[in-house]
Each structure stands twice: as structure tokens, then as C-alpha cells.
Scaffold this motif. Structure first.
Motif, PDB file in Angstrom:
ATOM      1  N   PHE A  60     126.242  68.777  15.579  1.00 29.94           N
ATOM      2  CA  PHE A  60     127.268  68.581  14.560  1.00 29.94           C
ATOM      3  C   PHE A  60     128.172  67.418  14.952  1.00 29.94           C
ATOM      4  O   PHE A  60     128.572  67.301  16.105  1.00 29.94           O
ATOM      5  N   HIS A  61     128.509  66.601  13.973  1.00 28.02           N
ATOM      6  CA  HIS A  61     129.544  65.578  14.140  1.00 28.02           C
ATOM      7  C   HIS A  61     130.439  65.666  12.902  1.00 28.02           C
ATOM      8  O   HIS A  61     130.009  65.376  11.787  1.00 28.02           O
ATOM      9  N   ILE A  62     131.678  66.093  13.134  1.00 27.82           N
ATOM     10  CA  ILE A  62     132.643  66.267  12.048  1.00 27.82           C
ATOM     11  C   ILE A  62     133.808  65.334  12.316  1.00 27.82           C
ATOM     12  O   ILE A  62     134.416  65.394  13.388  1.00 27.82           O
ATOM     13  N   ASN A  63     134.118  64.471  11.354  1.00 25.38           N
ATOM     14  CA  ASN A  63     135.268  63.588  11.524  1.00 25.38           C
ATOM     15  C   ASN A  63     135.992  63.407  10.196  1.00 25.38           C
ATOM     16  O   ASN A  63     135.432  63.616   9.138  1.00 25.38           O
ATOM     17  N   GLY A  64     137.263  63.038  10.314  1.00 24.13           N
ATOM     18  CA  GLY A  64     138.108  62.853   9.143  1.00 24.13           C
ATOM     19  C   GLY A  64     139.518  63.294   9.452  1.00 24.13           C
ATOM     20  O   GLY A  64     139.961  63.232  10.605  1.00 24.13           O
ATOM     21  N   THR A  65     140.229  63.767   8.434  1.00 25.41           N
ATOM     22  CA  THR A  65     141.613  64.202   8.624  1.00 25.41           C
ATOM     23  C   THR A  65     141.847  65.577   8.028  1.00 25.41           C
ATOM     24  O   THR A  65     141.213  65.967   7.045  1.00 25.41           O
ATOM     25  N   ILE A  66     142.776  66.283   8.652  1.00 21.46           N
ATOM     26  CA  ILE A  66     143.224  67.597   8.200  1.00 21.46           C
ATOM     27  C   ILE A  66     144.717  67.489   7.941  1.00 21.46           C
ATOM     28  O   ILE A  66     145.441  66.903   8.740  1.00 21.46           O
ATOM     29  N   ASP A  67     145.189  68.035   6.831  1.00 25.20           N
ATOM     30  CA  ASP A  67     146.627  68.058   6.578  1.00 25.20           C
ATOM     31  C   ASP A  67     147.265  69.105   7.475  1.00 25.20           C
ATOM     32  O   ASP A  67     146.923  70.278   7.408  1.00 25.20           O
ATOM     33  N   ALA A  68     148.191  68.649   8.325  1.00 28.05           N
ATOM     34  CA  ALA A  68     148.889  69.542   9.255  1.00 28.05           C
ATOM     35  C   ALA A  68     150.387  69.349   9.080  1.00 28.05           C
ATOM     36  O   ALA A  68     150.836  68.342   8.524  1.00 28.05           O
ATOM     37  N   ASN A  69     151.153  70.309   9.556  1.00 29.45           N
ATOM     38  CA  ASN A  69     152.605  70.201   9.557  1.00 29.45           C
ATOM     39  C   ASN A  69     153.067  69.965  10.981  1.00 29.45           C
ATOM     40  O   ASN A  69     152.679  70.688  11.894  1.00 29.45           O
ATOM     41  N   CYS A  70     153.926  68.968  11.148  1.00 31.26           N
ATOM     42  CA  CYS A  70     154.460  68.635  12.463  1.00 31.26           C
ATOM     43  C   CYS A  70     155.330  69.787  12.953  1.00 31.26           C
ATOM     44  O   CYS A  70     156.191  70.278  12.226  1.00 31.26           O
ATOM     45  N   ASP A  71     155.097  70.228  14.161  1.00 37.76           N
ATOM     46  CA  ASP A  71     155.885  71.318  14.736  1.00 37.76           C
ATOM     47  C   ASP A  71     157.281  70.853  15.135  1.00 37.76           C
ATOM     48  O   ASP A  71     158.148  71.676  15.423  1.00 37.76           O
ATOM     49  N   ARG A  72     157.510  69.564  15.145  1.00 35.62           N
ATOM     50  CA  ARG A  72     158.821  69.033  15.533  1.00 35.62           C
ATOM     51  C   ARG A  72     159.725  68.835  14.306  1.00 35.62           C
ATOM     52  O   ARG A  72     160.812  69.354  14.245  1.00 35.62           O
ATOM     53  N   CYS A  73     159.240  68.087  13.294  1.00 36.43           N
ATOM     54  CA  CYS A  73     160.091  67.789  12.131  1.00 36.43           C
ATOM     55  C   CYS A  73     159.656  68.532  10.864  1.00 36.43           C
ATOM     56  O   CYS A  73     160.286  68.391   9.826  1.00 36.43           O
ATOM     57  N   LEU A  74     158.558  69.280  10.928  1.00 35.57           N
ATOM     58  CA  LEU A  74     158.039  70.111   9.831  1.00 35.57           C
ATOM     59  C   LEU A  74     157.459  69.321   8.666  1.00 35.57           C
ATOM     60  O   LEU A  74     157.145  69.891   7.631  1.00 35.57           O
ATOM     61  N   ALA A  75     157.307  68.022   8.800  1.00 40.73           N
ATOM     62  CA  ALA A  75     156.740  67.200   7.739  1.00 40.73           C
ATOM     63  C   ALA A  75     155.209  67.271   7.784  1.00 40.73           C
ATOM     64  O   ALA A  75     154.613  67.428   8.845  1.00 40.73           O
ATOM     65  N   ALA A  76     154.604  67.147   6.616  1.00 42.83           N
ATOM     66  CA  ALA A  76     153.144  67.143   6.535  1.00 42.83           C
ATOM     67  C   ALA A  76     152.628  65.761   6.958  1.00 42.83           C
ATOM     68  O   ALA A  76     153.231  64.741   6.630  1.00 42.83           O
ATOM     69  N   TYR A  77     151.525  65.753   7.704  1.00 41.66           N
ATOM     70  CA  TYR A  77     150.918  64.496   8.128  1.00 41.66           C
ATOM     71  C   TYR A  77     149.415  64.710   8.300  1.00 41.66           C
ATOM     72  O   TYR A  77     148.948  65.829   8.503  1.00 41.66           O
ATOM     73  N   PRO A  78     148.613  63.641   8.214  1.00 44.14           N
ATOM     74  CA  PRO A  78     147.163  63.774   8.414  1.00 44.14           C
ATOM     75  C   PRO A  78     146.807  63.789   9.903  1.00 44.14           C
ATOM     76  O   PRO A  78     147.079  62.832  10.607  1.00 44.14           O
TER      77      PRO A  78
END
Length: 173
Positions: A60-78
């Protein structure tokens, strides 16, 4: 579960050798899992299936981006991900000795469902603490929240007075 049906690879008609499969993993994939940590993603999954006489090897080779929330400022980022995993599936009528690393396929099996493997690989690849790579300098960062955190931490450091009861221990250095 209908969208997960696309992640089944029929192997009975495949010749011995290597075969390539590609999948695009989006939000619909994660919506099929009730308590998924990942809700939004834009991933590409490439699977190389090597069929042999007694087993199959899946790379398997999986690549790309996941929408996550920053644990520091709580903003969404890829959150970028680049995952490489391997799974072995063996053709056998008898279960193996408590080896959960190998999938056992019987003569009644005609396809292998990789949706659970892909889901597991992605969730395990998520960092425990999600913070963007360049804190405060990306367009995703919530600068107001970061400033508030920095002010509060500076105030706490200034307010701390050393406890005189510990002075006696400093002599033992």
C-alpha cells in the motif's frame, strides 16, 4: 457500506504476478465508519497486489492530506500523510497459529476487502498531537488564539515565585 464495496479486489481471475489498483479516498469513505477520527480527506491509495501460488502480497502507498485541527490554536489545517504498508494474505484451509499479521483466505474466498486495512493505516498514521509544521506562520493558524496563549503563558511565568521551602534542597547540587 455501499461505497466500501469499491475496495474489494477480486483475485480469482488474476494471473500470477503483480497487479496495480488505484483508489481515491474522500469524505464518503470515512462516513462509512461510525466513530472515525478522520472526517475529511483527499487521499490517493495505490495498491500493488503480487499474486503467488500460495499467497498474495499487498503493498500500500497512501498519500495526500487529511483535514485536522491544530491542538495548539484549534484551527483546521491540511495534515500531509505519506503511508507505506505491506499486508500478506495466505491461501489456506486451516487457521494459522494466532498470527494476526497474516490474512487467511479459504477456497471459498474470491475477493479481498481492503477497506478496513486502508482505514486502519490512515488512522494509525495520524500524529497523537496535531500541530501545523510552521506554527503561527501558515495561513491556517489562528493568530489571535496563539497570541492569547503566549500572553497567558508569559503571565504565568512572571507570577511564579520560588517556594522558599525548596531552598534547602538546592544545597545538595
Amino acid at each position: 457500506m455501499k461505497s466500501l464495496r469499491d475496495y474489494s479486489i477480486p483475485f480469482t481471475g488474476l494471473k500470477l504476478g503483480k497487479h496495480q489498483f488505484e483508489y481515491v479516498i474522500t469524505d464518503a469513505f470515512f462516513n462509512e465508519f461510525e466513530y472515525s477520527l478522520v472526517k475529511k480527506a483527499d487521499l490517493k491509495c495505490q495498491v500493488e497486489l503480487e499474486k503467488q501460488e500460495t499467497m498474495m502480497i499487498l503493498n500500500f502507498h497512501i498519500n495526500g492530506t487529511i483535514d485536522a485541527n491544530c491542538d495548539r490554536c484549534l484551527a483546521a489545517y491540511p495534515q500531509p500523510v505519506d503511508i507505506r504498508e505491506q499486508q500478506v494474505a495466505k491461501f489456506s484451509e486451516e487457521p494459522l497459529d494466532d498470527d494476526e499479521e497474516i490474512i487467511v483466505l479459504t477456497k471459498n474466498d474470491h475477493e479481498i476487502d481492503i477497506s478496513g486495512l486502508v482505514y486502519e493505516y490512515i488512522n494509525v498514521a495520524l500524529p497523537l498531537i496535531t500541530v501545523c509544521s510552521d506554527e503561527g506562520n501558515t495561513p491556517y493558524c489562528d493568530k489571535e488564539t496563539l497570541e492569547s496563549i503566549n500572553k497567558l503563558s508569559a503571565n504565568i511565568e512572571q507570577d511564579e515565585q520560588p517556594d522558599p521551602r525548596w531552598d534547602a534542597l538546592k544545597k545538595f547540587k
